[in-house]
Write an enzyme that holds these catalytic residues in place. Structure first.
Site, PDB file in Angstrom:
ATOM      1  N   GLY A   1     -14.728 -17.899 -24.811  1.00  0.00           N
ATOM      2  CA  GLY A   1     -14.745 -17.139 -26.027  1.00  0.00           C
ATOM      3  C   GLY A   1     -13.432 -16.701 -26.714  1.00  0.00           C
TER       4      GLY A   1
ATOM      5  N   ASP B   1     -25.444  -8.060 -25.684  1.00  0.00           N
ATOM      6  CA  ASP B   1     -24.671  -8.776 -26.862  1.00  0.00           C
ATOM      7  C   ASP B   1     -23.507  -8.270 -26.976  1.00  0.00           C
ATOM      8  OD1 ASP B   1     -24.966 -10.309 -28.969  1.00  0.00           O
ATOM      9  OD2 ASP B   1     -25.366  -8.850 -30.666  1.00  0.00           O
TER      10      ASP B   1
ATOM     11  N   SER C   1     -30.292 -15.095 -21.067  1.00  0.00           N
ATOM     12  CA  SER C   1     -29.116 -15.922 -21.526  1.00  0.00           C
ATOM     13  C   SER C   1     -28.887 -17.214 -20.910  1.00  0.00           C
ATOM     14  CB  SER C   1     -27.896 -15.217 -21.079  1.00  0.00           C
ATOM     15  OG  SER C   1     -26.965 -15.627 -21.631  1.00  0.00           O
TER      16      SER C   1
HETATM   17  P1  IMP Z   1     -22.367 -12.645 -27.128  1.00  0.00           P
HETATM   18  O1  IMP Z   1     -23.023 -11.602 -27.830  1.00  0.00           O
HETATM   19  O2  IMP Z   1     -22.332 -13.051 -25.792  1.00  0.00           O
HETATM   20  O3  IMP Z   1     -23.406 -13.953 -28.013  1.00  0.00           O
HETATM   21  O4  IMP Z   1     -20.898 -13.150 -27.819  1.00  0.00           O
HETATM   22  C1  IMP Z   1     -20.580 -12.870 -29.169  1.00  0.00           C
HETATM   23  C2  IMP Z   1     -19.247 -13.817 -29.181  1.00  0.00           C
HETATM   24  O5  IMP Z   1     -18.199 -12.873 -28.653  1.00  0.00           O
HETATM   25  C3  IMP Z   1     -19.197 -15.087 -28.892  1.00  0.00           C
HETATM   26  O6  IMP Z   1     -18.418 -15.698 -29.641  1.00  0.00           O
HETATM   27  C4  IMP Z   1     -18.457 -14.922 -27.408  1.00  0.00           C
HETATM   28  O7  IMP Z   1     -17.654 -16.075 -27.375  1.00  0.00           O
HETATM   29  C5  IMP Z   1     -17.688 -13.724 -27.508  1.00  0.00           C
HETATM   30  N1  IMP Z   1     -17.604 -13.175 -26.326  1.00  0.00           N
HETATM   31  C6  IMP Z   1     -18.355 -12.634 -25.533  1.00  0.00           C
HETATM   32  N2  IMP Z   1     -18.185 -12.029 -24.464  1.00  0.00           N
HETATM   33  C7  IMP Z   1     -16.694 -12.220 -24.215  1.00  0.00           C
HETATM   34  C8  IMP Z   1     -15.944 -12.196 -23.287  1.00  0.00           C
HETATM   35  O8  IMP Z   1     -16.100 -11.429 -22.226  1.00  0.00           O
HETATM   36  N3  IMP Z   1     -14.581 -12.827 -23.515  1.00  0.00           N
HETATM   37  C9  IMP Z   1     -14.351 -13.293 -24.802  1.00  0.00           C
HETATM   38  N4  IMP Z   1     -15.002 -13.409 -25.638  1.00  0.00           N
HETATM   39  C10 IMP Z   1     -16.409 -13.030 -25.604  1.00  0.00           C
END
Ligand code: IMP
Length: 192
Positions: free
Chosen positions: A151, A70, A8
């Site tokens: 997020g 993910d 990441s």
């Molecule tokens: P990714 O899998 O980490 O790329 O996350 C996918 C989406 O979920 C992104 O828009 C992140 O901002 C959101 N996201 C992932 N983990 C969290 C978290 O712990 N809190 C809030 N949003 C999250």
């Protein structure tokens, strides 16, 4: 295992994950330490598929056991959306804020605010692969509250708490969160 690389470049995520595995006493790297690594497109239809794709690529390129995750936010009244598309819910280059505003709009006037974060963590070491899942159930509140985290944190309130992830001490979030639980399963696996 004496080394691990987090597949990441997300600084918030790397920070959270490093804290979670700190007690293992292993050298923890991330994609930020290997600038030549390419961005892996998250184009699979499942969280498992995306997590494995990222970990496989980083493990192949670095030779270090790779851990990726993910995450999707699954909203009951939206039949599980945005789910695997959470990062680009409001469009390809959507900001966190764009996504949050789009979700608040989609839930306007809806009574059922139930939602869950689901994380799949994948570990890839050569031809050996494992996945670990963590779920955190809660609800989407009507306005953003709190400045911590990232997020969807300002609009997600986990069950049995009266504050959002964005108001919470990061150590508490790590204990109860989807990612925290998935990493916990990974740690239990390592200890076995
Ligand atoms: P990714 O899998 O980490 O790329 O996350 C996918 C989406 O979920 C992104 O828009 C992140 O901002 C959101 N996201 C992932 N983990 C969290 C978290 O712990 N809190 C809030 N949003 C999250």
């Amino acid at each position: 295992m004496d080394k691990l690389i987090l597949a990441s470049r997300n600084k918030n995520k790397i920070e959270e994950m490093k804290q979670l595995v700190a007690h293992l006493g292993i050298d923890v790297f991330s994609a930020l330490d290997f600038p030549d690594l390419e961005e892996v497109e998250e184009d699979k239809p499942t969280l498992e598929g995306n997590a494995l794709k990222k970990a496989r690529y980083v493990n192949q390129q670095t030779g270090i056991p790779a851990l990726s995750d993910d995450t999707g936010l699954e909203v009951e009244a939206l039949d599980g959306a945005p789910g695997v598309y959470s990062a680009r819910y409001a469009g390809e280059n959507a900001s966190y804020q764009d996504n949050v505003l789009k979700l608040l709009e989609a839930l306007k006037g809806k009574e059922n605010r139930a939602a869950q974060f689901r994380t799949v963590v994948a570990l890839v070491d050569g031809d050996q692969e494992w996945t670990f899942e963590g779920v955190c159930k809660g609800k989407i509140i009507e306005d953003q509250i709190g400045k911590k985290g990232f997020g969807y944190d300002p609009i997600f309130m986990p069950n049995e708490f009266a504050e959002t992830f964005a108001q919470m001490d990061p150590n508490i979030k790590n204990l109860i969160s989807h990612r925290g639980k998935a990493v916990q399963r990974f740690l239990e696996f390592l200890e076995d």
